[in-house]
Write a protein that holds these residues in place. Sequence first.
Motif, PDB file in Angstrom:
ATOM      1  N   THR A   1      76.326  34.001   5.378  1.00  0.00           N
ATOM      2  CA  THR A   1      74.951  33.585   5.680  1.00  0.00           C
ATOM      3  C   THR A   1      74.980  32.341   6.560  1.00  0.00           C
ATOM      4  OG1 THR A   1      74.762  32.068   3.828  1.00  0.00           O
ATOM      5  CG2 THR A   1      74.243  34.359   3.367  1.00  0.00           C
ATOM      6  N   ARG A   2      73.869  32.120   7.280  1.00  0.00           N
ATOM      7  CA  ARG A   2      73.816  30.967   8.181  1.00  0.00           C
ATOM      8  C   ARG A   2      73.979  29.656   7.398  1.00  0.00           C
ATOM      9  NH1 ARG A   2      72.613  30.965  13.459  1.00  0.00           N
ATOM     10  NH2 ARG A   2      72.099  33.162  13.232  1.00  0.00           N
TER      11      ARG A   2
ATOM     12  N   VAL B   1      75.705  29.040   4.781  1.00  0.00           N
ATOM     13  CA  VAL B   1      77.121  28.808   4.443  1.00  0.00           C
ATOM     14  C   VAL B   1      77.924  28.512   5.711  1.00  0.00           C
ATOM     15  CG1 VAL B   1      79.198  29.881   3.455  1.00  0.00           C
ATOM     16  CG2 VAL B   1      76.986  30.121   2.305  1.00  0.00           C
TER      17      VAL B   1
ATOM     18  N   ASN C   1      76.949  26.894   8.238  1.00  0.00           N
ATOM     19  CA  ASN C   1      76.667  25.529   8.678  1.00  0.00           C
ATOM     20  C   ASN C   1      77.065  24.465   7.668  1.00  0.00           C
ATOM     21  OD1 ASN C   1      75.554  26.639  10.951  1.00  0.00           O
ATOM     22  ND2 ASN C   1      73.451  26.592  10.183  1.00  0.00           N
ATOM     23  N   LEU C   2      77.498  24.900   6.503  1.00  0.00           N
ATOM     24  CA  LEU C   2      77.686  23.954   5.401  1.00  0.00           C
ATOM     25  C   LEU C   2      78.874  23.024   5.630  1.00  0.00           C
ATOM     26  CD1 LEU C   2      76.399  23.420   2.595  1.00  0.00           C
ATOM     27  CD2 LEU C   2      78.259  24.770   1.636  1.00  0.00           C
TER      28      LEU C   2
ATOM     29  N   ARG D   1      74.585  22.606  -9.779  1.00  0.00           N
ATOM     30  CA  ARG D   1      74.481  23.753  -8.875  1.00  0.00           C
ATOM     31  C   ARG D   1      73.540  24.812  -9.444  1.00  0.00           C
ATOM     32  NH1 ARG D   1      76.560  28.563  -9.899  1.00  0.00           N
ATOM     33  NH2 ARG D   1      78.564  27.656 -10.491  1.00  0.00           N
TER      34      ARG D   1
ATOM     35  N   GLN E   1      70.298  26.447  -7.725  1.00  0.00           N
ATOM     36  CA  GLN E   1      70.187  27.889  -7.529  1.00  0.00           C
ATOM     37  C   GLN E   1      68.924  28.431  -8.196  1.00  0.00           C
ATOM     38  OE1 GLN E   1      73.839  29.959  -8.551  1.00  0.00           O
ATOM     39  NE2 GLN E   1      72.815  31.944  -8.468  1.00  0.00           N
ATOM     40  N   ALA E   2      68.570  27.877  -9.346  1.00  0.00           N
ATOM     41  CA  ALA E   2      67.403  28.384 -10.080  1.00  0.00           C
ATOM     42  C   ALA E   2      66.082  27.931  -9.474  1.00  0.00           C
ATOM     43  CB  ALA E   2      67.473  27.946 -11.545  1.00  0.00           C
ATOM     44  N   TYR E   3      66.054  26.736  -8.872  1.00  0.00           N
ATOM     45  CA  TYR E   3      64.755  26.152  -8.516  1.00  0.00           C
ATOM     46  C   TYR E   3      64.492  25.984  -7.028  1.00  0.00           C
ATOM     47  CZ  TYR E   3      63.661  25.438 -13.389  1.00  0.00           C
ATOM     48  OH  TYR E   3      63.359  25.667 -14.699  1.00  0.00           O
ATOM     49  N   ILE E   4      65.532  26.051  -6.183  1.00  0.00           N
ATOM     50  CA  ILE E   4      65.308  25.762  -4.760  1.00  0.00           C
ATOM     51  C   ILE E   4      65.078  27.042  -3.963  1.00  0.00           C
ATOM     52  CG2 ILE E   4      66.303  24.798  -2.641  1.00  0.00           C
ATOM     53  CD1 ILE E   4      67.749  22.736  -4.323  1.00  0.00           C
ATOM     54  N   ASP E   5      63.925  27.134  -3.312  1.00  0.00           N
ATOM     55  CA  ASP E   5      63.684  28.158  -2.292  1.00  0.00           C
ATOM     56  C   ASP E   5      63.976  27.534  -0.930  1.00  0.00           C
ATOM     57  OD1 ASP E   5      62.779  30.649  -3.416  1.00  0.00           O
ATOM     58  OD2 ASP E   5      61.015  29.564  -4.156  1.00  0.00           O
TER      59      ASP E   5
ATOM     60  N   MET F   1      73.347  23.537   0.716  1.00  0.00           N
ATOM     61  CA  MET F   1      73.830  24.866   0.344  1.00  0.00           C
ATOM     62  C   MET F   1      72.662  25.810   0.040  1.00  0.00           C
ATOM     63  SD  MET F   1      76.555  25.702  -2.706  1.00  0.00           S
ATOM     64  CE  MET F   1      77.695  24.420  -2.194  1.00  0.00           C
ATOM     65  N   PHE F   2      71.618  25.260  -0.588  1.00  0.00           N
ATOM     66  CA  PHE F   2      70.476  26.098  -0.939  1.00  0.00           C
ATOM     67  C   PHE F   2      69.313  25.903   0.038  1.00  0.00           C
ATOM     68  CE2 PHE F   2      73.124  26.020  -4.673  1.00  0.00           C
ATOM     69  CZ  PHE F   2      73.165  27.374  -4.983  1.00  0.00           C
TER      70      PHE F   2
END
Lengths: 351, 351
Positions: free
Chosen positions: B6-7, B9, B11-12, B91, B95-99, B120-121
Amino acid sequence: MTIQPTRAVQNLVPYVPGLQPRTRGYLKLNSNENPYPPAPQVSAALRKATNPQLRIYPDPVCTSLRSILARRFKIPASNFIIGNGSDEILRLICQAYIDPGMRIGMFAPTYTLFETLGQMFQANIITYPLEDDYGMPSAVFSSRVKIFFLANPNSPVGTFYPPQLMARLLSTRPRTLFVLDEAYVDFAPQHCLRLLRRFRNLIITRTLSKSYSLAGLRIGFAVASPQIISQLYKIKDSYNVNRLSQVAAEAALRAVPYFRRNIQRIKQTRARVRRELQNLGFRVPLSHANFLFAIGQQTHKIYRQLKARKILVRYFTSESHTPGLRISIGTEREMTTLLRTLKNLIRGDKP
Amino acid sequence: MTIQPTRAVQNLVPYVPGLQPRTRGYLKLNSNENPYPPAPQVSAALRKATNPQLRIYPDPVCTSLRSILARRFKIPASNFIIGNGSDEILRLICQAYIDPGMRIGMFAPTYTLFETLGQMFQANIITYPLEDDYGMPSAVFSSRVKIFFLANPNSPVGTFYPPQLMARLLSTRPRTLFVLDEAYVDFAPQHCLRLLRRFRNLIITRTLSKSYSLAGLRIGFAVASPQIISQLYKIKDSYNVNRLSQVAAEAALRAVPYFRRNIQRIKQTRARVRRELQNLGFRVPLSHANFLFAIGQQTHKIYRQLKARKILVRYFTSESHTPGLRISIGTEREMTTLLRTLKNLIRGDKP
C-alpha cells in the motif's frame, strides 16, 4: 460519550481459536498442538537464558535465529522475518499489502484466520470452493486477485498440493502475490521453499508451534524476496519476538534428530488412527498434516459427546463441503483413548 | 514483477529503536532499560514453567495475569488487555480507531513511536510543541483531534503532568480519546489510573519493561472502559502473549517489596546524577522517569565521543527545542563511569 472505532473494526467478527480449557484433565485434540514436549535442549537453553538479561530488550531482527534458519534452508538470512507466531506474519502481510476493497482470494474451506484478516483490512474476499475431493479448483488458475492465501497442507482436511502444481499456479498468475502457509508442511512429503528461487510472487510462512512443539512460545517466520520482507519489517512492532522465544527457537531448530523422531512418531500414529477411524465407519481423506478430518453421521453430536467426556476435537462446517471433526494427532495412548471412546459412543454404550 | 505494498507502507519511515549492540562490553544507557535484574521470583517461576507445557498455546486473554492486575489496582479484570509490549497496545489502538486522514494530536517532542504509528495508519498528525520549560501548551485545551497521544512522564525529558492537569484536559475535550502512555509512571510521584472512573475518553497504557526489568519479555497492558478494551481484543493476534512472558509478569507483579526497592534505588541515583550533570555545566530539567535529559554545548559531539568509548546514550533533536542527550539511569557504578568519562571529555583529557 463513547468514541467509536473504525467501521471495519465495529463490524469485525473476531477469529475464534480452539478452546483452551483452563482446568486440567482434558484430552486436547482441538488445536493441532504437538503431543510431545519440545526438545530437551530447549529447556536447557531457557534455563541458561533467564535472569538477568531479561531486563534488556531483545534483538529486534532476530539475527542469530535467522542465521540458523539460513543455514538450515540454504536461503540468505535477509530473506527471513521472524514473527510472534506466524499469525503475526500473516497479519503483517495483510497490513502491508491490502488496500480497502482490494480483491483477495482463498479456498473454501481453509485456515479461517485468512478470512478474519481479510475482513479486518476491508478486502473484497473471493472464495474458491475446493473440489469434492478437496483438490485445487481450476477457477484458481484464472483468478484475478492481488493476493491469494493458501495453506499447504490445508486445514481442516490436511490435503497437500504438490510443488509442481504450486509452480504451475505461480507461473500462471504472476501478478498475484501468493501467501503459502506451510504451518503443517513438516508432516508432508515435500515443501515449496525452492520455488522461492524462481518466483517473486511468493511468500511462504512457517511456524514452530506444530512440528517443534513450541505453540506456547509464539515463533513463526516468513521467507520471501528481500523486497517483500523489507516491507514487513517496516510495520512490525519493534521488539516483536521476546528473548526467551528467540533462544528456544534456536535450540529447537538445532535439535534435528529429536525433530525427525517426533515427526516420524506423529506420522505413524496418523496412519494408524486413520485406519481405525475408517473401520469405525468415518470417511477420512488422506492427510499430510498432524490432524485428520473425520466425516460421518451426526458428527456434531459426537463432538458434543466427546466434549462432555473431556475430549476436545474441533467441529468444522462449511458451505461447500460436508461437516466433520478435525482431530489433532496426540500420543499413541491419547489416540487409543479417543478411539475407544468413539467406539463406545457409536455403539451407543455408556462408556 | 514485484507486487507493491500500500502507498502508506511504501512511504513509511520506520520507528528507530535505541541501538542494541550485539557484542558485549557496552554501557547501555540508551533504551531506558532497568539496570537491575527482574525479581528472583521471576527466574524461579520461569524455571518451573518451561518444558513440557510449552507445546500448548498460551491463554489468549491472560486470565491469571489480568486478575493479579485487577487486585493490584482495584480495577475489574475486564478493563485490562495485555499486549506483547505496550508498543503492541499502542498499535492496536491506532488500528482500531484511526481512519485515513483522521486528525490525531501529540506533543513535540514526545515518544517518537506515536508519529510512526500515526503515519502507518495515515492519520493527519497535529503536533503541539511543548512550552520552553516542557510544560503543556495551552493550545492542547482547544485541540480538535479524535485521538491525542501523551506520554506521562514524557520522553525524552521526563516531565510529569499531574493528574489534576490531566483531569482538566480530559473534561475540556470529551470528544477526544486520550491515550496516556504511563510507561515511566512508577518513577513518578503520582499516576492517573483513578481518572478512569470519571472519564470514558481515556486509555492508559503501561509496561513491565522499565520498572519491572522485563524489557526482554515484552509485556505491556492497557486499562480503559470495557467498551474500548473489547475493540482491541477483536483485532489483536489470537495468542499475542506467550506462556513464559505471562508467567514472568505474574511473578514480577507479586514481588512488590523487590519492586519498591528497585524504584527507590533508581530515584536516588537519578537525583545524584542530575546534580553532578548540573555541576558539569549541563542544563538538566527535572525528570520523573528513569532517565535524564542533558542540554548543553556540543551534545552531538559528546554523544559520538561516548559511543567511541562504548557508552551508549541517546541524542535527541527536535524542531521546537534544544537538542540534548537522553541518559538512562543505570546502577550507581555505571553512572559513576559515565560521569567520570563526561568529565574527562569536557575537560578535553584523553580518558
